[in-house]
Design an enzyme around this catalytic site. Structure first.
Site, PDB file in Angstrom:
ATOM      1  N   GLY A   1      -4.721   8.335 -28.967  1.00 30.88           N
ATOM      2  CA  GLY A   1      -3.448   9.040 -28.808  1.00 30.88           C
ATOM      3  C   GLY A   1      -3.267   9.616 -27.411  1.00 30.88           C
ATOM      4  O   GLY A   1      -2.177   9.570 -26.840  1.00 30.88           O
ATOM      5  N   CYS A   2      -4.333  10.135 -26.851  1.00 29.57           N
ATOM      6  CA  CYS A   2      -4.254  10.734 -25.509  1.00 29.57           C
ATOM      7  C   CYS A   2      -4.049   9.670 -24.444  1.00 29.57           C
ATOM      8  O   CYS A   2      -3.319   9.887 -23.474  1.00 29.57           O
ATOM      9  CB  CYS A   2      -5.502  11.556 -25.232  1.00 29.57           C
ATOM     10  N   THR A   3      -4.663   8.511 -24.630  1.00 27.94           N
ATOM     11  CA  THR A   3      -4.464   7.405 -23.699  1.00 27.94           C
ATOM     12  C   THR A   3      -3.029   6.900 -23.794  1.00 27.94           C
ATOM     13  O   THR A   3      -2.383   6.654 -22.767  1.00 27.94           O
ATOM     14  CB  THR A   3      -5.474   6.271 -23.986  1.00 27.94           C
TER      15      THR A   3
ATOM     16  N   ALA B   1      -0.803   9.480 -22.007  1.00 25.36           N
ATOM     17  CA  ALA B   1      -0.980   9.445 -20.557  1.00 25.36           C
ATOM     18  C   ALA B   1      -0.360   8.175 -19.964  1.00 25.36           C
ATOM     19  O   ALA B   1       0.294   8.229 -18.916  1.00 25.36           O
ATOM     20  CB  ALA B   1      -2.463   9.523 -20.203  1.00 25.36           C
TER      21      ALA B   1
END
Length: 141
Positions: free
Chosen positions: A34-36, A39
């Site tokens: 999710g963070c990738t 970003a």
């Protein structure tokens, strides 16, 4: 206001961005799905955000070295801030209880703050859509 080191160990002071709009996004962990996704969506729309007067700052509790690796791997054009002691997270209320698979634990509550040119919080996006986060930001114009 706060001062915290970026991925290169250089102090970044939020108030130094006065006169610009800032997308300050708190995310749980470098190199997780999710963070990738979040970003990379901001990366892919970075020039559009800049044309609208925005600067992007990502912040998590990861170390400077972890941020360097993440930036290099995903070719991120914006700084990532290393809030390893969670001081900024606590100041912004983004460190709290989470649950996954019935287990409760403390962690970063994914949240984005849109800060106006005067340094005031103009909008808060709770639980941003990681796939379309830049679009969410731009829709607030």
């Amino acid at each position: 206001d706060f001062t915290v080191n970026n991925q290169d160990g250089k102090p970044v002071k939020l108030s130094s961005f006065k006169g610009k709009k800032v997308v300050l996004y708190f995310y749980p962990n470098d190199e997780t799905p999710g963070c990738t996704e979040e970003a990379c969506n901001l990366r892919d729309n970075y020039k559009v955000l800049q044309k609208q007067g925005y600067e992007v700052l990502g912040i998590s509790t990861n170390t400077e070295a972890q941020h360097q690796k993440f930036i290099k791997k995903e070719k991120l054009p914006f700084p990532l801030l290393a809030d390893v002691d969670k001081a900024v997270h606590k100041k912004y209320g983004t460190w709290g209880e989470k649950s996954m698979f019935g287990n409760k634990f403390m962690g970063t509550l994914r949240t984005t703050f849109i800060i106006d040119e005067k340094g005031k919080i103009a909008h808060v996006i709770d639980s941003p859509n990681t796939k379309n986060h830049a679009e969410e930001v731009l829709s607030l114009l």
